[in-house]
Design a protein around this motif. Structure first.
Motif, PDB file in Angstrom:
ATOM      1  N   UNK A 178      37.125  42.156  36.066  1.00  0.00           N
ATOM      2  CA  UNK A 178      36.904  40.846  35.451  1.00  0.00           C
ATOM      3  C   UNK A 178      36.956  39.734  36.497  1.00  0.00           C
ATOM      4  N   UNK A 179      37.843  39.879  37.483  1.00  0.00           N
ATOM      5  CA  UNK A 179      37.933  38.875  38.554  1.00  0.00           C
ATOM      6  C   UNK A 179      36.631  38.822  39.345  1.00  0.00           C
ATOM      7  N   UNK A 180      36.062  39.994  39.637  1.00  0.00           N
ATOM      8  CA  UNK A 180      34.786  40.029  40.351  1.00  0.00           C
ATOM      9  C   UNK A 180      33.667  39.418  39.538  1.00  0.00           C
ATOM     10  N   UNK A 181      33.651  39.717  38.240  1.00  0.00           N
ATOM     11  CA  UNK A 181      32.627  39.156  37.352  1.00  0.00           C
ATOM     12  C   UNK A 181      32.761  37.638  37.275  1.00  0.00           C
ATOM     13  N   UNK A 182      34.008  37.167  37.175  1.00  0.00           N
ATOM     14  CA  UNK A 182      34.244  35.720  37.084  1.00  0.00           C
ATOM     15  C   UNK A 182      33.840  35.009  38.373  1.00  0.00           C
ATOM     16  N   UNK A 183      34.061  35.658  39.515  1.00  0.00           N
ATOM     17  CA  UNK A 183      33.671  35.061  40.798  1.00  0.00           C
ATOM     18  C   UNK A 183      32.154  34.937  40.899  1.00  0.00           C
ATOM     19  N   UNK A 184      31.436  35.901  40.309  1.00  0.00           N
ATOM     20  CA  UNK A 184      29.973  35.888  40.366  1.00  0.00           C
ATOM     21  C   UNK A 184      29.388  34.899  39.366  1.00  0.00           C
ATOM     22  N   UNK A 185      29.897  34.923  38.131  1.00  0.00           N
ATOM     23  CA  UNK A 185      29.224  34.221  37.037  1.00  0.00           C
ATOM     24  C   UNK A 185      29.924  32.963  36.533  1.00  0.00           C
ATOM     25  N   UNK A 186      31.224  32.802  36.830  1.00  0.00           N
ATOM     26  CA  UNK A 186      31.954  31.696  36.204  1.00  0.00           C
ATOM     27  C   UNK A 186      32.663  30.784  37.196  1.00  0.00           C
ATOM     28  N   UNK A 187      32.278  30.874  38.446  1.00  0.00           N
ATOM     29  CA  UNK A 187      32.830  29.961  39.444  1.00  0.00           C
ATOM     30  C   UNK A 187      34.301  30.164  39.741  1.00  0.00           C
ATOM     31  N   UNK A 188      34.820  31.354  39.474  1.00  0.00           N
ATOM     32  CA  UNK A 188      36.234  31.628  39.725  1.00  0.00           C
ATOM     33  C   UNK A 188      36.489  31.733  41.224  1.00  0.00           C
ATOM     34  N   UNK A 189      37.519  31.022  41.697  1.00  0.00           N
ATOM     35  CA  UNK A 189      37.896  31.084  43.109  1.00  0.00           C
ATOM     36  C   UNK A 189      39.304  31.657  43.196  1.00  0.00           C
ATOM     37  N   UNK A 190      39.429  32.964  43.435  1.00  0.00           N
ATOM     38  CA  UNK A 190      40.756  33.587  43.440  1.00  0.00           C
ATOM     39  C   UNK A 190      41.610  33.103  44.604  1.00  0.00           C
ATOM     40  N   UNK A 191      42.912  33.092  44.384  1.00  0.00           N
ATOM     41  CA  UNK A 191      43.836  32.737  45.461  1.00  0.00           C
ATOM     42  C   UNK A 191      43.938  33.908  46.430  1.00  0.00           C
ATOM     43  N   UNK A 192      44.519  33.643  47.597  1.00  0.00           N
ATOM     44  CA  UNK A 192      44.714  34.715  48.581  1.00  0.00           C
ATOM     45  C   UNK A 192      45.584  35.815  47.995  1.00  0.00           C
ATOM     46  N   UNK A 193      46.597  35.424  47.224  1.00  0.00           N
ATOM     47  CA  UNK A 193      47.487  36.411  46.600  1.00  0.00           C
ATOM     48  C   UNK A 193      46.732  37.254  45.576  1.00  0.00           C
ATOM     49  N   UNK A 194      45.849  36.608  44.794  1.00  0.00           N
ATOM     50  CA  UNK A 194      45.038  37.341  43.812  1.00  0.00           C
ATOM     51  C   UNK A 194      44.219  38.431  44.499  1.00  0.00           C
ATOM     52  N   UNK A 195      43.545  38.046  45.579  1.00  0.00           N
ATOM     53  CA  UNK A 195      42.644  38.979  46.257  1.00  0.00           C
ATOM     54  C   UNK A 195      43.422  40.119  46.904  1.00  0.00           C
TER      55      UNK A 195
END
Length: 229
Positions: A178-195
Motif C-alpha cells: 500500500x505504501x508503494x501504491x500510495x507513493x505512485x498514485x497518491x503523492x505519499x512521501x514516506x519518512x526515512x523510518x517508514x522506508x
C-alpha cells in the motif's frame, strides 16, 4: 620542520556505517554574495572537505553549503551537508551477493538488480523511488512463484496459499504494498523510518524464500540419513 597539526571532524562513514572521526586532508572554502535588488545582497558559502575516516581509512568528499535566506527559527543559516560517494543509510545484506549463485537464473538476476537499485535510491534519500521499487519487487516475486493471477490482490492470495506467506506475514506485507501504491498514485512521501521498516521486512521475505530455503536444501543433502533401526 614543523608538522602540520591534524584537524579532525565528524562525518558519515559508509564502511563503518555511522558518524565517525575523520582527518581533514584538504579544504576549499568558496564564499559568495550577490546583489539582487536596490542594494539588497544575498550571500552564502560552499565548503569542500576531503576527509579520511580514522577507523577504516576510507576517503570521501564532504560538501557543506549554506544560504543567507534559508535559516532556522533563530535566524541562523541552515547548513546542508552532502557526501560523495553518497552517504549510505543502510548496508546491503551480505546474502545479496550470494543470491545469483544460490538461484542462478535470469529472474533472480532481475531481483538482485532491482534490490541494488532500491539501495541506491535509499542512499540518495529518494524514498518514494525506494517505496515504488519495493512494491515492484514484491509483485515480481509473486509472479515468479505463483504466476500472474490478474490482480494484485489475487496474486497475494495465491502467494499466501502457496505457503510463501503466513497470515501474520500477509498482514505485514500488505501495508508495504500500500505504501508503494500510495507513493505512485497518491503523492505519499514516506519518512526515512517508514522506508527502512519496509526494506527490513522485504529483505526478510527475500531471504526466507530464496536464501534460507536454498541453504536448507544443501544442508539436507549433506546430513546423513537415519538408519532403519
Amino acid at each position: 620542520m614543523e608538522t602540520k597539526e591534524e584537524i579532525k571532524l565528524k562525518a558519515q562513514c559508509n564502511k563503518c556505517l555511522g558518524e565517525t572521526n575523520h582527518i581533514l586532508l584538504h579544504k576549499e572554502d568558496q564564499p559568495w554574495d550577490e546583489e539582487i535588488d536596490h542594494g539588497y545582497t544575498i550571500h552564502g558559502s560552499e565548503t569542500f572537505n576531503m576527509v579520511k575516516c580514522c577507523g577504516c581509512d576510507s576517503v570521501k568528499l564532504m560538501h557543506a553549503s549554506w544560504f543567507s535566506e534559508i535559516c532556522d527559527e533563530y535566524g541562523r543559516p541552515i547548513i546542508d551537508i552532502n557526501y560523495y560517494p553518497p552517504a549510505i543509510s543502510r548496508a546491503e545484506p551480505k546474502w545479496l551477493s550470494e543470491l545469483g549463485g544460490l538461484v542462478p537464473n535470469e529472474q533472480m538476476q532481475y531481483v538482485r538488480g532491482l534490490l541494488k537499485e532500491i539501495y541506491s535510491a535509499l542512499h540518495n534519500d529518494s524514498r518514494r523511488l525506494a517505496a515504488m521499487g519495493i512494491r515492484a519487487l514484491i509483485e515480481h516475486l509473486m509472479i515468479i512463484e505463483v504466476s500472474d493471477n490478474g490482480t494484485f490482490k489475487k496474486n497475494l492470495e495465491a502467494f499466501q496459499q502457496a505457503g510463501y506467506l503466513s497470515g501474520k506475514q500477509r498482514e505485514i506485507v500488505e501495508p508495504i504494498l500500500e505504501a508503494g501504491h500510495a507513493a505512485i498514485h497518491r503523492g505519499f512521501h514516506p519518512s526515512a523510518e517508514d522506508v527502512l521498516t519496509v526494506v527490513e521486512i522485504t529483505e526478510s521475505l527475500v531471504e526466507t524464500i530464496y536464501v534460507h530455503s536454498k541453504k536448507a536444501e544443501k544442508l539436507k543433502k549433506r546430513v546423513p540419513q537415519r538408519g532403519n533401526t
